[in-house]
Design a protein around this motif. Sequence first.
Motif, PDB file in Angstrom:
ATOM      1  N   PHE A  74       0.635  -1.520   0.454  1.00  0.00           N
ATOM      2  CA  PHE A  74      -0.042  -0.358  -0.033  1.00  0.00           C
ATOM      3  C   PHE A  74       1.112   0.808   0.107  1.00  0.00           C
ATOM      4  N   ASN A  75       1.875   1.087   0.962  1.00  0.00           N
ATOM      5  CA  ASN A  75       2.780   2.009   0.998  1.00  0.00           C
ATOM      6  C   ASN A  75       3.205   2.966  -0.152  1.00  0.00           C
ATOM      7  N   GLU A  76       3.636   1.622  -0.745  1.00  0.00           N
ATOM      8  CA  GLU A  76       4.404   2.226  -2.419  1.00  0.00           C
ATOM      9  C   GLU A  76       3.684   2.540  -3.225  1.00  0.00           C
ATOM     10  N   ARG A  77       2.723   2.025  -3.887  1.00  0.00           N
ATOM     11  CA  ARG A  77       1.178   2.203  -4.304  1.00  0.00           C
ATOM     12  C   ARG A  77       1.056   3.704  -3.949  1.00  0.00           C
ATOM     13  N   TYR A  78       0.275   3.759  -2.788  1.00  0.00           N
ATOM     14  CA  TYR A  78       0.245   5.633  -2.444  1.00  0.00           C
ATOM     15  C   TYR A  78       0.992   6.518  -3.106  1.00  0.00           C
ATOM     16  N   SER A  79       2.484   6.346  -2.623  1.00  0.00           N
ATOM     17  CA  SER A  79       3.420   7.341  -2.709  1.00  0.00           C
ATOM     18  C   SER A  79       2.968   7.409  -4.409  1.00  0.00           C
ATOM     19  N   GLU A  80       3.317   6.040  -5.457  1.00  0.00           N
ATOM     20  CA  GLU A  80       2.787   6.572  -6.708  1.00  0.00           C
ATOM     21  C   GLU A  80       1.700   7.338  -6.774  1.00  0.00           C
ATOM     22  N   GLU A  81       0.377   7.048  -6.157  1.00  0.00           N
ATOM     23  CA  GLU A  81      -0.753   7.667  -7.131  1.00  0.00           C
ATOM     24  C   GLU A  81      -0.523   9.508  -6.281  1.00  0.00           C
ATOM     25  N   TRP A  82      -0.021   9.681  -4.991  1.00  0.00           N
ATOM     26  CA  TRP A  82       0.358  10.859  -4.608  1.00  0.00           C
ATOM     27  C   TRP A  82       0.731  11.861  -5.735  1.00  0.00           C
ATOM     28  N   ALA A  83       2.157  11.963  -5.947  1.00  0.00           N
ATOM     29  CA  ALA A  83       3.720  11.674  -6.840  1.00  0.00           C
ATOM     30  C   ALA A  83       2.398  12.177  -7.598  1.00  0.00           C
ATOM     31  N   ARG A  84       1.296  10.647  -8.876  1.00  0.00           N
ATOM     32  CA  ARG A  84       0.851  11.496  -9.405  1.00  0.00           C
ATOM     33  C   ARG A  84      -0.292  12.409  -9.602  1.00  0.00           C
ATOM     34  N   ALA A  85      -0.843  12.235  -8.152  1.00  0.00           N
ATOM     35  CA  ALA A  85      -1.826  13.403  -8.083  1.00  0.00           C
ATOM     36  C   ALA A  85      -1.865  14.896  -7.586  1.00  0.00           C
ATOM     37  N   VAL A  86       0.650  15.079  -7.487  1.00  0.00           N
ATOM     38  CA  VAL A  86       0.919  15.929  -7.195  1.00  0.00           C
ATOM     39  C   VAL A  86       1.054  16.456  -9.177  1.00  0.00           C
ATOM     40  N   ARG A  87       1.521  15.720 -10.150  1.00  0.00           N
ATOM     41  CA  ARG A  87       1.481  16.004 -11.439  1.00  0.00           C
ATOM     42  C   ARG A  87       0.211  16.887 -12.071  1.00  0.00           C
ATOM     43  N   ALA A  97      -9.002  14.208   2.091  1.00  0.00           N
ATOM     44  CA  ALA A  97      -8.978  14.146   0.194  1.00  0.00           C
ATOM     45  C   ALA A  97      -7.897  15.261   0.306  1.00  0.00           C
ATOM     46  N   VAL A  98      -7.507  15.879  -0.575  1.00  0.00           N
ATOM     47  CA  VAL A  98      -6.683  16.839  -0.622  1.00  0.00           C
ATOM     48  C   VAL A  98      -6.445  16.606  -2.188  1.00  0.00           C
ATOM     49  N   ILE A  99      -6.239  18.283  -2.951  1.00  0.00           N
ATOM     50  CA  ILE A  99      -4.777  18.318  -4.067  1.00  0.00           C
ATOM     51  C   ILE A  99      -3.988  18.497  -3.625  1.00  0.00           C
ATOM     52  N   PRO A 100      -2.730  17.110  -3.483  1.00  0.00           N
ATOM     53  CA  PRO A 100      -1.524  17.783  -2.754  1.00  0.00           C
ATOM     54  C   PRO A 100      -0.897  18.568  -3.543  1.00  0.00           C
ATOM     55  N   GLN A 101       0.440  19.492  -3.357  1.00  0.00           N
ATOM     56  CA  GLN A 101       1.104  20.223  -3.814  1.00  0.00           C
ATOM     57  C   GLN A 101       2.810  19.499  -3.364  1.00  0.00           C
ATOM     58  N   THR A 152       4.406  18.625  -0.635  1.00  0.00           N
ATOM     59  CA  THR A 152       4.142  17.942   0.404  1.00  0.00           C
ATOM     60  C   THR A 152       4.336  16.979   1.129  1.00  0.00           C
ATOM     61  N   ASP A 153       4.428  16.105   1.887  1.00  0.00           N
ATOM     62  CA  ASP A 153       4.245  14.524   2.298  1.00  0.00           C
ATOM     63  C   ASP A 153       3.103  13.672   2.138  1.00  0.00           C
ATOM     64  N   PRO A 154       3.312  12.639   1.497  1.00  0.00           N
ATOM     65  CA  PRO A 154       2.203  11.530   1.767  1.00  0.00           C
ATOM     66  C   PRO A 154       1.464  11.400   3.317  1.00  0.00           C
ATOM     67  N   ALA A 155       2.482  11.271   4.088  1.00  0.00           N
ATOM     68  CA  ALA A 155       1.916  11.051   5.215  1.00  0.00           C
ATOM     69  C   ALA A 155       0.568  12.143   6.109  1.00  0.00           C
ATOM     70  N   THR A 156       0.979  13.467   5.476  1.00  0.00           N
ATOM     71  CA  THR A 156      -0.465  13.896   6.534  1.00  0.00           C
ATOM     72  C   THR A 156      -1.353  14.124   5.724  1.00  0.00           C
ATOM     73  N   ASP A 197      -5.582  26.873   6.432  1.00  0.00           N
ATOM     74  CA  ASP A 197      -4.763  26.882   6.694  1.00  0.00           C
ATOM     75  C   ASP A 197      -4.067  25.512   6.133  1.00  0.00           C
ATOM     76  N   ASP A 198      -3.724  24.369   5.727  1.00  0.00           N
ATOM     77  CA  ASP A 198      -2.934  23.734   5.651  1.00  0.00           C
ATOM     78  C   ASP A 198      -2.086  24.028   4.516  1.00  0.00           C
ATOM     79  N   PRO A 199      -0.963  22.932   4.557  1.00  0.00           N
ATOM     80  CA  PRO A 199      -0.176  23.503   3.706  1.00  0.00           C
ATOM     81  C   PRO A 199      -0.468  22.525   1.904  1.00  0.00           C
TER      82      PRO A 199
END
Length: 328
Positions: free
Chosen positions: A166-179, A283-287, A290-294, A322-324
């Motif tokens: 999960f951690n591996e896939r989640y990191s990949e999806e987080w990076a995709r969401a950033v892009r 849920a979030v649109i990550p910038q 930002t750290d996926p752990a947040t 107010d969150d990053p």
Amino acid sequence: MVLLVDDQAFVAEFIRRQLVSEHDINFHYCINPVDAISTAEKIGPTVVLLDLVMPDIDGLMLCRQFRNHPTVCDLPVVMLSSTEDSVVKAQGFAAGANDYLVKPPDKIELIARLRYHSASYINKLQRDEAYRALRASQMRLEELNMELLQLANLDGLTGLANRRYFNERYSEEWARAVRTKKPIALIMSDVDRFKVFNDHYGHLGGDDCLKQVAATIKAAVGRPGDIVARYGGEEFIIALPNTSIEGAVCVAEKIRADVEQQAIPHPFSDISAHVTISLGVAAVIPQPGTDPATLIKQADQYLYQAKNTGRNRVQGAAFSPDDPVSVV
């Protein structure tokens, strides 16, 4: 084995006598060229002697037929002809012949060529068989490697993804969401009063409960790109790429209702007579940066709120301005 295809019986007798003393060479004769391919399929020669001039089907046409037939296409073909015309020889090779001999062939040369082509064909068969065996072994190894990889990525009890995967896939999806600047949502869930359930029904009963809950969660999350995992103990986590908080809350509520509808008995729970779960959603649109752990921490906080406000419920929201990270 040598197969001679020739419409003249005296030629066949001549060839037979040249080969009769060679105990390692078996000789077979086919007088009708129409039967040549079926005869070759039946007896399995390792080389074919083919007369160039025959009625109905000449040697060139028959050679092409051999080359176009799937079961005999690789057989070595030695063309026999009474002419040494280079044009005729070229036609024979163009038709697919491996060699060319002028009739009547010299005995020593005939035997040498037959042995050479026969040995080459046998070696090819052995190489092909070895290659097929090697390829089969490689494919089986690939299958086993895939099975091992799947086992390494799956939770042994529930069959869901494990925490590492999960951690591996989640990191990949987080990076995709950033892009892509698309939202990503997380759902964290916990089986209510599972310790009490486990104490009453034992570990086997607890395992069965977790399997049923896991299957229910998996069934409720329908998209191929979503990630459902056992996060630890009785805790499950779901990553929903390209999903807003509203969509994620709907999924979470469906999971909660579906688990409750399973009506798994839990008589010692102070929440319900059946097994229930609590869920936290974020849920979030990550910038960038930002750290996926947040997001995991945020979903965990909402799960904590769901537990503290009565359990068997969904709590969640997008991040505040107010969150990053951006609010979905």
